[in-house]
Design an enzyme around this catalytic site. Sequence first.
Site, PDB file in Angstrom:
ATOM      1  N   ARG A  51       0.838  -1.214   0.000  1.00 21.20           N
ATOM      2  CA  ARG A  51       0.000   0.000   0.000  1.00 21.20           C
ATOM      3  C   ARG A  51       0.863   1.251   0.000  1.00 21.20           C
ATOM      4  NH1 ARG A  51      -1.123   1.867   4.665  1.00 21.20           N
ATOM      5  NH2 ARG A  51      -1.901  -0.047   5.612  1.00 21.20           N
ATOM      6  N   ASP A 176      -7.961  19.505 -14.157  1.00 28.38           N
ATOM      7  CA  ASP A 176      -8.332  18.137 -14.500  1.00 28.38           C
ATOM      8  C   ASP A 176      -7.993  17.969 -15.985  1.00 28.38           C
ATOM      9  OD1 ASP A 176      -9.617  15.806 -15.316  1.00 28.38           O
ATOM     10  OD2 ASP A 176     -11.301  16.086 -13.937  1.00 28.38           O
ATOM     11  N   LYS A 201      -9.714   6.767 -18.471  1.00 32.23           N
ATOM     12  CA  LYS A 201     -10.111   7.271 -19.780  1.00 32.23           C
ATOM     13  C   LYS A 201      -8.975   7.085 -20.790  1.00 32.23           C
ATOM     14  CE  LYS A 201     -13.639   8.272 -17.234  1.00 32.23           C
ATOM     15  NZ  LYS A 201     -13.838   9.568 -16.592  1.00 32.23           N
TER      16      LYS A 201
HETATM   17  C1  PLP Z   1     -14.162  10.059 -15.300  1.00 26.55           C
HETATM   18  C2  PLP Z   1     -13.678  11.396 -14.898  1.00 26.55           C
HETATM   19  C3  PLP Z   1     -13.290  11.660 -13.581  1.00 26.55           C
HETATM   20  C4  PLP Z   1     -13.412  10.616 -12.467  1.00 26.55           C
HETATM   21  O1  PLP Z   1     -12.552   9.547 -12.663  1.00 26.55           O
HETATM   22  P1  PLP Z   1     -12.884   8.040 -12.183  1.00 26.55           P
HETATM   23  O2  PLP Z   1     -11.694   7.282 -12.667  1.00 26.55           O
HETATM   24  O3  PLP Z   1     -14.153   7.628 -12.845  1.00 26.55           O
HETATM   25  O4  PLP Z   1     -13.004   8.074 -10.711  1.00 26.55           O
HETATM   26  C5  PLP Z   1     -12.816  12.926 -13.293  1.00 26.55           C
HETATM   27  N1  PLP Z   1     -12.729  13.886 -14.229  1.00 26.55           N
HETATM   28  C6  PLP Z   1     -13.111  13.679 -15.506  1.00 26.55           C
HETATM   29  C7  PLP Z   1     -12.994  14.782 -16.505  1.00 26.55           C
HETATM   30  C8  PLP Z   1     -13.597  12.429 -15.875  1.00 26.55           C
HETATM   31  O5  PLP Z   1     -13.991  12.238 -17.143  1.00 26.55           O
END
Ligand code: PLP
Length: 382
Positions: A51, A176, A201
Amino acid sequence: MSPREPGFETRAIHLGQEPDPGTGAVVPPIHLATTYRQEGVGRSQGFEYSRSGNPSRRALEVQLAGLERASHGFAFASGLAGEDALLRALLRPGQRLVLPRDAYGGTFRLVDQVLAPTGVGYLTADLSRPQDLAQLLAPEVRLVWAETPSNPRLEVLDIGALAQAAHGAGALLVIDNTFATPYLQNPLELGADAVVHSSTKYLGGHSDVVGGFVATNLDWLAESLAFLQNATGAVPSPFDCYLVQRGVRTLALRMERHCANAARVADFLQQHPAVEQVNYPGLPSHPGHELARRQMRGFGGMVSFRHRGGEGAATEMVTLTRIFHLAESLGAVESLIELPARMTHASVAGSDLAVEADLVRLSVGLETAEDLLEDLDQALDR
Ligand SMILES: *Cc1c(COP(=O)(O)O)cnc(C)c1O
């Protein structure tokens, strides 16, 4: 003369991925061990308990930090786990953050339903006008959170200008970078203080792994993130780290094709009589087009549009495609279609972040472009 730095593709394939010294295997092994033998008490070879750290996660963190031009990187079990750690590291009760009008629904839910009840406040703002930000930034506002291009409207925000406005008021800027990926944009180089990714993604890229990543060049923030990664334990498994690392090796190639296919789709949609408005930063008519040209290396693989037939027609249309799967998520090899208001962004309904009911979002994949256009055409024409 200093030697030229290796390019993005070379770094994606080699950073954190030296052949295994024991066997010469060119793909580093997946280290499943939960614990590591110590030579003496407190004398490890760098890893003690999985961890806290393990070679598979370290390899991914080195690779991704290198691609984001960051001195520190931390992998998490999901994008939201990474966001949670970052928000905890940066905000105390009584302090506030600014959220954009257009943001991932889960980010809003995390702030609104998990953080806010602990006493961390938030406000939403139109971040497309960074010059207006200064008046919002009261002393207790510690953080500006932004997505660019944004989800689901593909708004492009000026990272450099936002960083300047935030810093001028003593706040930090988090970007982000999930939609752009480090191949198309490096927010830290433009002035952001930290970058978050959902590696679920484009980084993973094949719809088969959930993960998150946070990068920064601030040593104090890195220290806090390392502590929280271990103390709250939302870490990815070694196998998940391997899957993301494997995906990132082809990120550059995939992004080139995502961008090319999305450009074809956006052009096609713009000329279709059933389509009201197309959001794609690559279109010269997009309000953020010039900014995207300066700030990004390409315009990305995400497209959204409003259906001229309204909510009913949009809801029907997303069920009629044969290649585009009706599904949440984005950024993988296969094309996806969805209705944000009822799916990915259901959690922002009724808030300042609510999206139009007739908005359709596409994650344009790597299939043959002509097949994608034909598929959309038959679904829009019915
Ligand atoms: C999917 C997504 C998240 C969250 O990520 P997870 O891996 O689903 O927890 C945050 N920001 C954006 C722009 C996303 O598309």
